[in-house]
Design a protein around this motif. Structure first.
Motif, PDB file in Angstrom:
ATOM      1  N   LYS A   2     -10.761  -2.579   3.351  1.00  0.00           N
ATOM      2  CA  LYS A   2     -10.523  -3.026   1.980  1.00  0.00           C
ATOM      3  C   LYS A   2      -9.106  -3.539   1.810  1.00  0.00           C
ATOM      4  O   LYS A   2      -8.839  -4.480   1.080  1.00  0.00           O
ATOM      5  CB  LYS A   2     -10.774  -1.874   1.015  1.00  0.00           C
ATOM      6  N   PHE A   3      -8.165  -2.833   2.515  1.00  0.00           N
ATOM      7  CA  PHE A   3      -6.764  -3.243   2.419  1.00  0.00           C
ATOM      8  C   PHE A   3      -6.583  -4.655   2.949  1.00  0.00           C
ATOM      9  O   PHE A   3      -5.948  -5.503   2.309  1.00  0.00           O
ATOM     10  CB  PHE A   3      -5.891  -2.260   3.204  1.00  0.00           C
ATOM     11  N   SER A   6      -8.197  -7.206   0.672  1.00  0.00           N
ATOM     12  CA  SER A   6      -7.345  -7.484  -0.494  1.00  0.00           C
ATOM     13  C   SER A   6      -6.164  -8.354  -0.094  1.00  0.00           C
ATOM     14  O   SER A   6      -5.745  -9.251  -0.826  1.00  0.00           O
ATOM     15  CB  SER A   6      -6.844  -6.168  -1.099  1.00  0.00           C
ATOM     16  N   LEU A   7      -5.609  -8.073   1.071  1.00  0.00           N
ATOM     17  CA  LEU A   7      -4.481  -8.868   1.564  1.00  0.00           C
ATOM     18  C   LEU A   7      -4.882 -10.307   1.795  1.00  0.00           C
ATOM     19  O   LEU A   7      -4.152 -11.247   1.438  1.00  0.00           O
ATOM     20  CB  LEU A   7      -3.948  -8.242   2.862  1.00  0.00           C
ATOM     21  N   LEU A  22       4.697  -7.412   0.929  1.00  0.00           N
ATOM     22  CA  LEU A  22       3.602  -6.786   0.198  1.00  0.00           C
ATOM     23  C   LEU A  22       3.765  -5.273   0.256  1.00  0.00           C
ATOM     24  O   LEU A  22       4.169  -4.716   1.289  1.00  0.00           O
ATOM     25  CB  LEU A  22       2.258  -7.201   0.810  1.00  0.00           C
ATOM     26  N   ARG A  24       1.477  -1.709  -0.900  1.00  0.00           N
ATOM     27  CA  ARG A  24       0.202  -1.209  -1.399  1.00  0.00           C
ATOM     28  C   ARG A  24       0.430   0.134  -2.101  1.00  0.00           C
ATOM     29  O   ARG A  24       1.098   1.018  -1.569  1.00  0.00           O
ATOM     30  CB  ARG A  24      -0.784  -1.032  -0.254  1.00  0.00           C
ATOM     31  N   ASP A  26      -1.214   3.482  -3.394  1.00  0.00           N
ATOM     32  CA  ASP A  26      -2.366   4.364  -3.246  1.00  0.00           C
ATOM     33  C   ASP A  26      -2.303   5.434  -4.349  1.00  0.00           C
ATOM     34  O   ASP A  26      -1.399   6.276  -4.367  1.00  0.00           O
ATOM     35  CB  ASP A  26      -2.354   5.073  -1.884  1.00  0.00           C
ATOM     36  N   LYS A  51      -6.523   1.804  -4.399  1.00  0.00           N
ATOM     37  CA  LYS A  51      -5.480   1.267  -3.508  1.00  0.00           C
ATOM     38  C   LYS A  51      -5.273  -0.185  -3.889  1.00  0.00           C
ATOM     39  O   LYS A  51      -6.133  -1.027  -3.643  1.00  0.00           O
ATOM     40  CB  LYS A  51      -5.893   1.401  -2.044  1.00  0.00           C
ATOM     41  N   ARG A  52      -4.116  -0.476  -4.476  1.00  0.00           N
ATOM     42  CA  ARG A  52      -3.850  -1.813  -5.006  1.00  0.00           C
ATOM     43  C   ARG A  52      -2.618  -2.418  -4.339  1.00  0.00           C
ATOM     44  O   ARG A  52      -1.575  -1.773  -4.280  1.00  0.00           O
ATOM     45  CB  ARG A  52      -3.622  -1.750  -6.506  1.00  0.00           C
ATOM     46  N   PRO A  53      -2.743  -3.690  -3.829  1.00  0.00           N
ATOM     47  CA  PRO A  53      -1.574  -4.361  -3.243  1.00  0.00           C
ATOM     48  C   PRO A  53      -0.756  -5.086  -4.316  1.00  0.00           C
ATOM     49  O   PRO A  53      -1.290  -5.538  -5.319  1.00  0.00           O
ATOM     50  CB  PRO A  53      -2.206  -5.349  -2.280  1.00  0.00           C
ATOM     51  N   PRO A  88       4.255  -5.275   5.492  1.00  0.00           N
ATOM     52  CA  PRO A  88       3.724  -4.566   4.323  1.00  0.00           C
ATOM     53  C   PRO A  88       4.042  -3.068   4.393  1.00  0.00           C
ATOM     54  O   PRO A  88       4.145  -2.495   5.472  1.00  0.00           O
ATOM     55  CB  PRO A  88       2.225  -4.823   4.403  1.00  0.00           C
ATOM     56  N   ARG A  90       3.308   0.934   2.325  1.00  0.00           N
ATOM     57  CA  ARG A  90       2.368   1.664   1.485  1.00  0.00           C
ATOM     58  C   ARG A  90       3.122   2.779   0.738  1.00  0.00           C
ATOM     59  O   ARG A  90       3.962   3.454   1.312  1.00  0.00           O
ATOM     60  CB  ARG A  90       1.263   2.271   2.344  1.00  0.00           C
TER      61      ARG A  90
END
Length: 281
Positions: A2-3, A6-7, A22, A24, A26, A51-53, A88, A90
């Motif tokens: 999913k990550f 989304s990326l 970027l 992310r 969580d 989990k949003r970037p 990126p 997190r």
């Protein structure tokens, strides 16, 4: 997966062309409804385990997540990041214990001020009660000293003289201080003479007991020695002492009893001290 999906989606958006890094976010337990901010700008609200970037420029950034509890309390998560181009990162959001909001801090300061004012007022009231109690105790002590001094207690007279000297409970008055000092000296002398007279009476009783013994019959040897047991000059001094009415009655009663006891032996030695006392000489 999913990550990266989304990326990939972010890469094809227009914003991606202006971004080179970027981060992310969580959202973990108890973050539902918390607002996510990047450098103070709102991004989105957390959902359970979302989990949003966020695409942004490389450099230093601050992530803030705020979950309000009420007007006074909130839970705030803060983390500073150093983002690099093409790398990126997190951020795992776990909210800490509650803290005060700006409004809560104002209310807390107001409560502290109110508590300080209440404590200050309570202390002032306590001090006032203590002052009034001390004044009442001082008045009671003054009244007691004055009553005892008027009754002839020398220690109370001395305290009254000191009070008028210092203005302790009364206005300073040298004349009153002198008056009580004179009363003190006079009463001391009276007490001394009264004590001397009572001492003489005790000595006279002892002399009679030595003369009569248990059987009431005087011994010739004791009768001859008895005049030396009590000094005549001592007797003269005592008889001239000022005494109170009650003490006069007590002494006169004792002397009358001695007179009756001495009557039977007056013939043995008419000039003996005991006989002379009994006759009132």
């Amino acid at each position: 997966m999913k990550f990266f999906a989304s990326l990939l989606l972010a890469v094809v958006t227009p914003a991606a062309y202006a971004a080179d890094s970027l981060v992310r976010i969580d959202c973990l337990d108890e973050t539902d409804g918390a607002a996510v901010y990047l450098d103070g700008e709102y991004q989105f609200d957390c959902e359970p385990f979302a989990k949003r970037p966020i695409l942004t420029q490389a450099g230093e950034h601050e992530v803030t997540v705020v979950k309000p509890l009420d007007r006074e309390y909130e839970r705030v998560f803060t983390q500073t990041l150093e983002l690099r181009a093409g790398e990126p990162q997190r951020v795992r959001v776990s909210l800490p214990a509650r803290t005060l909001t700006a409004y809560g801090r104002e209310q807390e300061a107001l409560r502290r001020e109110q508590a300080r004012i209440a404590a200050e007022k309570a202390e002032q009231e306590r001090q006032e009660r203590a002052r009034l109690a001390a004044e009442a105790a001082a008045r009671e002590a003054l009244e007691q000293d004055l009553a005892l001094a008027r009754q002839g207690q020398v220690a109370a007279m001395q305290r009254m003289a000191e009070r008028y000297d210092k203005g302790d409970g009364v206005e300073q008055d040298p004349d009153q201080a002198s008056h009580w000092r004179e009363q003190y000296r006079r009463q001391q002398e009276i007490n001394r003479l009264e004590a001397s007279r009572m001492e003489y009476l005790d000595m006279t009783k002892s002399a009679l007991m030595a003369i009569y013994g248990d059987d009431g019959e005087p011994s010739f040897t004791v009768i001859m020695v008895a005049p030396t047991l009590v000094a005549p000059t001592f007797f003269a001094e005592v008889l001239s002492s000022p005494v109170t009415t009650t003490q006069n009655m007590m002494v006169d009663s004792d002397i009358e009893a001695l007179r009756q006891q001495a009557h039977a032996t007056r013939w043995a030695n008419p000039q003996a001290l005991v006989a002379r006392v009994a006759d009132g000489h």
